[in-house]
Structure formats: C-alpha cells, structure tokens
Design an enzyme around this catalytic site. Structure first.
Site, PDB file in Angstrom:
ATOM      1  N   SER A  22       0.844  -1.194   0.000  1.00 42.65           N
ATOM      2  CA  SER A  22       0.000   0.000   0.000  1.00 42.65           C
ATOM      3  C   SER A  22       0.876   1.238   0.000  1.00 42.65           C
ATOM      4  O   SER A  22       1.635   1.481   0.939  1.00 42.65           O
ATOM      5  CB  SER A  22      -0.889   0.019   1.241  1.00 42.65           C
ATOM      6  OG  SER A  22      -1.382   1.341   1.431  1.00 42.65           O
ATOM      7  N   HIS A  31      -1.392  -1.474  -4.149  1.00 46.72           N
ATOM      8  CA  HIS A  31      -2.639  -1.118  -3.473  1.00 46.72           C
ATOM      9  C   HIS A  31      -2.694   0.401  -3.291  1.00 46.72           C
ATOM     10  O   HIS A  31      -1.786   1.005  -2.708  1.00 46.72           O
ATOM     11  CB  HIS A  31      -2.681  -1.828  -2.121  1.00 46.72           C
ATOM     12  CG  HIS A  31      -3.957  -1.653  -1.358  1.00 46.72           C
ATOM     13  ND1 HIS A  31      -5.074  -2.425  -1.558  1.00 46.72           N
ATOM     14  CD2 HIS A  31      -4.296  -0.794  -0.362  1.00 46.72           C
ATOM     15  CE1 HIS A  31      -6.037  -2.062  -0.736  1.00 46.72           C
ATOM     16  NE2 HIS A  31      -5.584  -1.055   0.010  1.00 46.72           N
ATOM     17  N   ASP A  72      -4.887   3.557  -1.839  1.00 52.19           N
ATOM     18  CA  ASP A  72      -5.939   3.916  -0.886  1.00 52.19           C
ATOM     19  C   ASP A  72      -6.499   5.297  -1.192  1.00 52.19           C
ATOM     20  O   ASP A  72      -5.801   6.302  -1.077  1.00 52.19           O
ATOM     21  CB  ASP A  72      -5.369   3.893   0.535  1.00 52.19           C
ATOM     22  CG  ASP A  72      -5.085   2.473   1.001  1.00 52.19           C
ATOM     23  OD1 ASP A  72      -6.028   1.664   0.999  1.00 52.19           O
ATOM     24  OD2 ASP A  72      -3.923   2.183   1.337  1.00 52.19           O
ATOM     25  N   MET A 107      -9.163   8.126  -0.141  1.00 51.28           N
ATOM     26  CA  MET A 107      -9.937   8.552   1.041  1.00 51.28           C
ATOM     27  C   MET A 107     -10.479   9.960   0.814  1.00 51.28           C
ATOM     28  O   MET A 107      -9.775  10.808   0.243  1.00 51.28           O
ATOM     29  CB  MET A 107      -9.031   8.550   2.277  1.00 51.28           C
ATOM     30  CG  MET A 107      -8.337   7.219   2.527  1.00 51.28           C
ATOM     31  SD  MET A 107      -7.443   7.240   4.090  1.00 51.28           S
ATOM     32  CE  MET A 107      -6.602   5.660   4.008  1.00 51.28           C
ATOM     33  N   HIS A 145      -8.583   0.859  -3.652  1.00 51.47           N
ATOM     34  CA  HIS A 145      -9.478   0.681  -2.505  1.00 51.47           C
ATOM     35  C   HIS A 145     -10.161   2.016  -2.239  1.00 51.47           C
ATOM     36  O   HIS A 145      -9.525   2.964  -1.782  1.00 51.47           O
ATOM     37  CB  HIS A 145      -8.614   0.215  -1.317  1.00 51.47           C
ATOM     38  CG  HIS A 145      -9.326   0.102  -0.019  1.00 51.47           C
ATOM     39  ND1 HIS A 145      -8.653  -0.070   1.173  1.00 51.47           N
ATOM     40  CD2 HIS A 145     -10.652   0.121   0.304  1.00 51.47           C
ATOM     41  CE1 HIS A 145      -9.519  -0.157   2.161  1.00 51.47           C
ATOM     42  NE2 HIS A 145     -10.736  -0.032   1.670  1.00 51.47           N
ATOM     43  N   MET A 152     -12.272   4.338  -0.189  1.00 53.82           N
ATOM     44  CA  MET A 152     -12.845   4.639   1.125  1.00 53.82           C
ATOM     45  C   MET A 152     -13.531   5.990   1.013  1.00 53.82           C
ATOM     46  O   MET A 152     -13.077   6.997   1.581  1.00 53.82           O
ATOM     47  CB  MET A 152     -11.731   4.647   2.196  1.00 53.82           C
ATOM     48  CG  MET A 152     -11.253   3.250   2.551  1.00 53.82           C
ATOM     49  SD  MET A 152      -9.614   3.246   3.293  1.00 53.82           S
ATOM     50  CE  MET A 152      -8.628   3.310   1.799  1.00 53.82           C
ATOM     51  N   MET A 178     -11.223  -5.732   6.205  1.00 55.58           N
ATOM     52  CA  MET A 178     -10.398  -4.726   6.888  1.00 55.58           C
ATOM     53  C   MET A 178     -10.020  -5.262   8.266  1.00 55.58           C
ATOM     54  O   MET A 178     -10.886  -5.615   9.066  1.00 55.58           O
ATOM     55  CB  MET A 178     -11.175  -3.413   7.075  1.00 55.58           C
ATOM     56  CG  MET A 178     -11.345  -2.553   5.836  1.00 55.58           C
ATOM     57  SD  MET A 178      -9.840  -2.177   4.910  1.00 55.58           S
ATOM     58  CE  MET A 178      -8.824  -1.362   6.147  1.00 55.58           C
ATOM     59  N   ASP A 232      -6.351  -6.301   4.836  1.00 50.02           N
ATOM     60  CA  ASP A 232      -5.743  -4.975   4.788  1.00 50.02           C
ATOM     61  C   ASP A 232      -5.751  -4.357   6.182  1.00 50.02           C
ATOM     62  O   ASP A 232      -6.812  -4.094   6.738  1.00 50.02           O
ATOM     63  CB  ASP A 232      -6.569  -4.122   3.805  1.00 50.02           C
ATOM     64  CG  ASP A 232      -6.019  -2.719   3.611  1.00 50.02           C
ATOM     65  OD1 ASP A 232      -4.962  -2.390   4.166  1.00 50.02           O
ATOM     66  OD2 ASP A 232      -6.671  -1.945   2.876  1.00 50.02           O
TER      67      ASP A 232
HETATM   68  C1  DX5 Z   1      -6.052   1.759   5.831  1.00 52.60           C
HETATM   69  C2  DX5 Z   1      -5.704   1.396   4.418  1.00 52.60           C
HETATM   70  C3  DX5 Z   1      -4.594   0.444   4.312  1.00 52.60           C
HETATM   71  C4  DX5 Z   1      -3.289   0.929   4.885  1.00 52.60           C
HETATM   72  C5  DX5 Z   1      -2.601  -0.261   5.483  1.00 52.60           C
HETATM   73  O1  DX5 Z   1      -7.186   2.516   5.835  1.00 52.60           O
HETATM   74  O2  DX5 Z   1      -6.836   0.828   3.755  1.00 52.60           O
HETATM   75  O3  DX5 Z   1      -4.410  -0.039   2.980  1.00 52.60           O
HETATM   76  O4  DX5 Z   1      -2.438   1.524   3.957  1.00 52.60           O
HETATM   77  O5  DX5 Z   1      -1.482   0.167   6.144  1.00 52.60           O
HETATM   78  P1  DX5 Z   1      -0.750  -0.749   7.219  1.00 52.60           P
HETATM   79  O6  DX5 Z   1      -0.279  -1.977   6.474  1.00 52.60           O
HETATM   80  O7  DX5 Z   1       0.339   0.102   7.712  1.00 52.60           O
HETATM   81  O8  DX5 Z   1      -1.784  -1.100   8.250  1.00 52.60           O
HETATM   82 ZN    ZN Z   2      -6.446  -0.185   1.755  1.00 49.96          ZN
END
Ligand code: DX5
Ligand code: ZN
Length: 225
Positions: A8, A33, A35, A37, A66, A68, A137, A175
C-alpha cells in the site's frame, strides 16, 4: 493456494512514488494497493484519479484501488479509466451494492467488496456469488500503521465459508496491520491477497521488506491443510 502481495503506497513518500513502487516491484509485489480517502467516509484525505493515472504509467503490476469514499458510484468510471484493474467499494456506504458491483464489472475491472471491522460477514450474503474478491479490513480504515485486530482472522474464515457455499472461488484480501510476523496466520485462515503499508515502506528498504513478507506468505500458503 497462490498468494499475492499488494504493498500500500499510503505509507510511501508521496514525493517519490515512482521509486517506492519500483522498489516494491523489485521485491516481488504482485499488485500495487492504492488507498483513496475522501475525508467523509474516513477522517483522512488522500488521492484521486489523476494520481492513479500517473501511477499507471510507471507501474508494471496491476493497480488495486481501494475506495474509502462516500458515493463511490460517481467515480467508478474515472478510476477504471485512470488504470484501476481491481476496484473495491465499502458495503457500509452502498444501499445498492448489487448495482455497484455489476457496474464495476461492466467497466472491465474486478469488483471487490470491503467489510469494516464492525460489519458482519452476513452483510455480504446476498452478494457472495457476484463478487470478484472480498477485502476484510483488519483495522478501522483511514490510516496506515495501526494494529491488526485479532478477530479479523476468524472473520476471514467466515468469509471463505460464505464464498464456498456460494460456489465462488473469489480470493480474500486482507488490509491493515499485516507484517511478516502475523501474515502466516491470515494466510492460514484463507487470505490470499495481502496488503501491507507500513511494514513495506517504513523500514527504509521496501524491496527487501516486500521480499520477506512474500516469502513468509508463500511459506504459510504451502503448508498442507
Ligand atoms: C487503511 C488502508 C490500508 C493501509 C494499510 O485505511 O486501507 O491499505 O495503507 O497500512 P498498514 O499496512 O500500515 O496497516
Ligand atoms: Zn487499503
């Protein structure tokens, strides 16, 4: 069982994403990956389609995006056009999950459905035959570097059982809080797409960290069950 590692980039240096991705790929990353947000569904704000498009130009492996965000339907096309091969949406924000999953597939991407730690597996039961993958998650989404929630391990087993009952061999992605020490447990439970952010990018050598995580995951996957 085959296992894929999806570093990620949330935990990478955003001013040097190209080098971070190249290092993870040298270490054997199977996916990147990403993320996304929005500051509404989760407290944090990250990136959108323009950055995905730039990453797509340099990444050698597929992009696992992903979302969010609230109202993900408004952005599905933009993310697939930008280069997402896998696009996952949270069940918590979608009253018409069936429509959204099929919209992602119609755009030509693999459709994933994400469950927050407090969301029961039963929320997926009507969609178990339709999904291309399920993302469990194992932290509350929003930030990298959080601690793995132990209950996630049995949740992966429950999702596997649900998918199996539906005759769906779709993989389970996990994740949040995964590192080379706990990856064997989640692989043994049935997770086969492993996301890791801080474990890959915070130690100073993302190539080596990816390689070590992958070796631990593959070793766990080769144990007969
Ligand atoms: C959290 C994200 C993850 C995050 C994971 O909201 O969806 O993908 O980057 O990071 P680590 O591996 O540090 O928990
Ligand atoms: Zn993620």
């Amino acid at each position: 069982m085959t296992v894929q590692i999806a570093p990620s980039i949330l935990s990478a240096d955003f001013a040097a994403l190209g080098e971070a991705i190249a290092a993870a790929e040298r270490g054997g990353a199977d996916l990147i990956h990403v993320d996304v947000m929005d500051g509404h569904f989760v407290p944090n704000i990250t990136i959108g389609p323009p950055v995905v498009k730039s990453i797509k130009r340099i990444a050698k492996v597929p992009l696992d995006v992903h979302l969010m965000i609230e109202e993900p339907d408004r952005y599905l096309e933009a993310f697939v056009e930008a280069g997402a091969s896998m696009l996952s949406v949270h069940v918590e924000v979608l009253p018409h999950l069936h429509r959204t999953v099929h919209a992602i597939k119609a755009l030509g991407a693999r459709a994933g459905v994400v469950l927050n730690p407090s969301t029961p597996v039963a929320a997926l039961s009507e969609m178990a035959a339709d999904v291309d993958y399920v993302l469990v998650m194992s932290v509350n989404p929003g930030f990298g570097g959080q601690t793995f929630i132990p209950r996630s391990e049995s949740k992966v087993r429950e999702v596997r059982a649900l998918l199996d009952r539906a005759g769906n061999r779709a993989p389970i992605e996990i994740d949040g809080g995964i590192d080379r020490h706990n990856v064997a447990r989640v692989v043994a439970a049935g997770a086969s797409i492993i996301v890791a952010g801080s474990a890959v990018f915070h130690g100073g050598d993302p190539e080596r960290a990816t390689r070590e995580l992958k070796a631990a995951a593959l070793a766990a996957a080769s144990v007969p069950r």
